[in-house]
Design a protein around this motif. Structure first.
Motif, PDB file in Angstrom:
ATOM      1  N   LEU A  44      -5.643 -11.641  12.904  1.00  0.00           N
ATOM      2  CA  LEU A  44      -4.846 -10.907  11.922  1.00  0.00           C
ATOM      3  C   LEU A  44      -4.494 -11.814  10.742  1.00  0.00           C
ATOM      4  N   ALA A  45      -4.593 -11.258   9.535  1.00  0.00           N
ATOM      5  CA  ALA A  45      -4.250 -12.014   8.335  1.00  0.00           C
ATOM      6  C   ALA A  45      -2.746 -12.018   8.126  1.00  0.00           C
ATOM      7  N   GLN A  46      -2.293 -13.007   7.355  1.00  0.00           N
ATOM      8  CA  GLN A  46      -0.886 -13.043   6.977  1.00  0.00           C
ATOM      9  C   GLN A  46      -0.562 -11.793   6.165  1.00  0.00           C
ATOM     10  N   PRO A  47       0.466 -11.019   6.544  1.00  0.00           N
ATOM     11  CA  PRO A  47       0.765  -9.785   5.816  1.00  0.00           C
ATOM     12  C   PRO A  47       1.035 -10.038   4.338  1.00  0.00           C
ATOM     13  N   GLY A  48       0.452  -9.182   3.482  1.00  0.00           N
ATOM     14  CA  GLY A  48       0.687  -9.278   2.053  1.00  0.00           C
ATOM     15  C   GLY A  48       2.019  -8.664   1.686  1.00  0.00           C
ATOM     16  N   PRO A  49       2.541  -8.986   0.492  1.00  0.00           N
ATOM     17  CA  PRO A  49       3.850  -8.466   0.085  1.00  0.00           C
ATOM     18  C   PRO A  49       3.935  -6.942   0.109  1.00  0.00           C
ATOM     19  N   CYS A  50       2.837  -6.265  -0.198  1.00  0.00           N
ATOM     20  CA  CYS A  50       2.879  -4.812  -0.278  1.00  0.00           C
ATOM     21  C   CYS A  50       3.080  -4.167   1.085  1.00  0.00           C
ATOM     22  N   TRP A  51       2.440  -4.714   2.127  1.00  0.00           N
ATOM     23  CA  TRP A  51       2.483  -4.067   3.441  1.00  0.00           C
ATOM     24  C   TRP A  51       3.150  -4.913   4.522  1.00  0.00           C
ATOM     25  N   ALA A  52       3.827  -5.998   4.110  1.00  0.00           N
ATOM     26  CA  ALA A  52       4.476  -6.880   5.084  1.00  0.00           C
ATOM     27  C   ALA A  52       5.576  -6.151   5.850  1.00  0.00           C
ATOM     28  N   GLU A  53       6.378  -5.351   5.148  1.00  0.00           N
ATOM     29  CA  GLU A  53       7.486  -4.656   5.811  1.00  0.00           C
ATOM     30  C   GLU A  53       6.964  -3.638   6.833  1.00  0.00           C
ATOM     31  N   ALA A  54       5.921  -2.898   6.451  1.00  0.00           N
ATOM     32  CA  ALA A  54       5.351  -1.909   7.372  1.00  0.00           C
ATOM     33  C   ALA A  54       4.716  -2.588   8.582  1.00  0.00           C
ATOM     34  N   ALA A  55       4.051  -3.712   8.361  1.00  0.00           N
ATOM     35  CA  ALA A  55       3.439  -4.432   9.469  1.00  0.00           C
ATOM     36  C   ALA A  55       4.494  -4.960  10.431  1.00  0.00           C
ATOM     37  N   GLY A  56       5.610  -5.468   9.876  1.00  0.00           N
ATOM     38  CA  GLY A  56       6.687  -5.945  10.729  1.00  0.00           C
ATOM     39  C   GLY A  56       7.333  -4.822  11.522  1.00  0.00           C
ATOM     40  N   GLY A  77      -5.001  -0.997   0.269  1.00  0.00           N
ATOM     41  CA  GLY A  77      -5.749  -2.176   0.677  1.00  0.00           C
ATOM     42  C   GLY A  77      -5.469  -3.435  -0.111  1.00  0.00           C
ATOM     43  N   LYS A  78      -4.555  -3.378  -1.080  1.00  0.00           N
ATOM     44  CA  LYS A  78      -4.266  -4.550  -1.910  1.00  0.00           C
ATOM     45  C   LYS A  78      -3.031  -5.278  -1.398  1.00  0.00           C
ATOM     46  N   GLU A  79      -2.992  -6.571  -1.684  1.00  0.00           N
ATOM     47  CA  GLU A  79      -1.892  -7.402  -1.213  1.00  0.00           C
ATOM     48  C   GLU A  79      -0.580  -7.073  -1.925  1.00  0.00           C
ATOM     49  N   THR A  80      -0.666  -6.820  -3.219  1.00  0.00           N
ATOM     50  CA  THR A  80       0.537  -6.526  -4.005  1.00  0.00           C
ATOM     51  C   THR A  80       0.314  -5.243  -4.798  1.00  0.00           C
ATOM     52  N   LEU A  81       1.406  -4.596  -5.176  1.00  0.00           N
ATOM     53  CA  LEU A  81       1.323  -3.397  -5.996  1.00  0.00           C
ATOM     54  C   LEU A  81       0.998  -3.763  -7.435  1.00  0.00           C
ATOM     55  N   GLU A  82       0.155  -2.954  -8.059  1.00  0.00           N
ATOM     56  CA  GLU A  82      -0.138  -3.168  -9.473  1.00  0.00           C
ATOM     57  C   GLU A  82       1.019  -2.622 -10.302  1.00  0.00           C
ATOM     58  N   THR A  83       1.549  -3.479 -11.140  1.00  0.00           N
ATOM     59  CA  THR A  83       2.671  -3.078 -11.995  1.00  0.00           C
ATOM     60  C   THR A  83       2.157  -2.791 -13.400  1.00  0.00           C
ATOM     61  N   SER A  84       2.641  -1.766 -13.973  1.00  0.00           N
ATOM     62  CA  SER A  84       2.269  -1.408 -15.352  1.00  0.00           C
ATOM     63  C   SER A  84       3.491  -1.532 -16.250  1.00  0.00           C
TER      64      SER A  84
END
Length: 229
Positions: free
Chosen positions: A71-83, A153-160
């Motif tokens: 398992l990869a280190q959880p990315g900021p976008c999905w770390a909370e859901a994975a935990g 599928g991305k590590e972080t959310l794209e901010t506009s």
């Protein structure tokens, strides 16, 4: 003539005596143990999860930290859901942990890495096994978990760049305060309630999903393929 008869009678008596002689029969020992099938003792569980570090690491009851291989280190976008997924599946549960391979399995033998990958609560790292690739691909095809919105599928959310604020109003008006309404939590006591509501099956993360309704803890509650609890 008489002598011959006497001999024959004597021989007949001897034969009768010989035939009536008792024959000794060996009595089976009463204390002889009866063979029975061996009973296989239940599998001994090694250890218990006391806290969740993140989606791929937990603290064990012996004070050590266990990192799940594959398992990869959880990315900021999905770390909370994975935990949250790890907490629902592992916290206070007895597990087996192989410190040599880094494999973590539940009490029933379920491989946690495959469970997390198949539910979109983790992604592969390093050199994944064929089974891990298959589990990850299944979550991508749904898509579910980190492969769905908002992470896709991305590590972080794209901010506009946010749009400019609107100009101030020319006249001052007092707007009535509105109290935000909080949606009522969804709770199903049994899978029959889920079925009557037309929500079966329930996937992990959906309203109403509970581990108690997920008999085999595969992230799918009230799965019609295995019947309802």
């Amino acid at each position: 003539m008489g002598g011959v008869v006497l001999v024959l009678l004597t021989a007949g008596c001897a034969t009768q005596v010989q035939q009536s002689r008792p024959v000794a029969v060996e009595k089976p020992a009463e204390d002889t143990p009866v063979a029975s099938s061996a009973t296989v003792p239940p599998a001994q569980l090694d250890i218990k999860v006391t806290s969740i570090v993140d989606g791929r690491a937990v603290m064990l009851s012996d004070g050590s930290k266990a990192e799940v291989s594959g398992l990869a280190q959880p990315g900021p976008c999905w770390a909370e859901a994975a935990g949250s997924f790890a907490k629902a599946m592992l916290l206070n549960q007895q597990v087996r942990y192989d410190r040599t391979t880094g494999a973590l399995s539940l009490a029933d033998g379920t491989d946690y890495a495959l469970l997390a990958l198949g539910n979109g609560a983790g992604r592969t790292a390093g050199t994944p096994t064929p089974a891990q690739k298959e589990a990850e691909g299944a979550a991508q095809r749904v898509p579910m978990g980190l492969w769905g919105a908002p992470c896709v599928g991305k590590e972080t959310l794209e901010t506009s760049t946010p749009p400019p604020p609107p100009p101030p109003p020319t006249t001052t008006t007092t707007k009535p305060k509105t109290t935000p309404t909080t949606p009522k939590p969804v709770f199903y006591a049994t899978c029959d309630d889920v079925r009557r509501a037309g929500k079966a099956p329930l996937f992990w993360g959906q309203p109403g999903y509970r581990v108690e309704l997920d008999a085999n803890r595969d992230g799918i509650a009230c799965d019609p393929r295995y019947g309802f609890r």
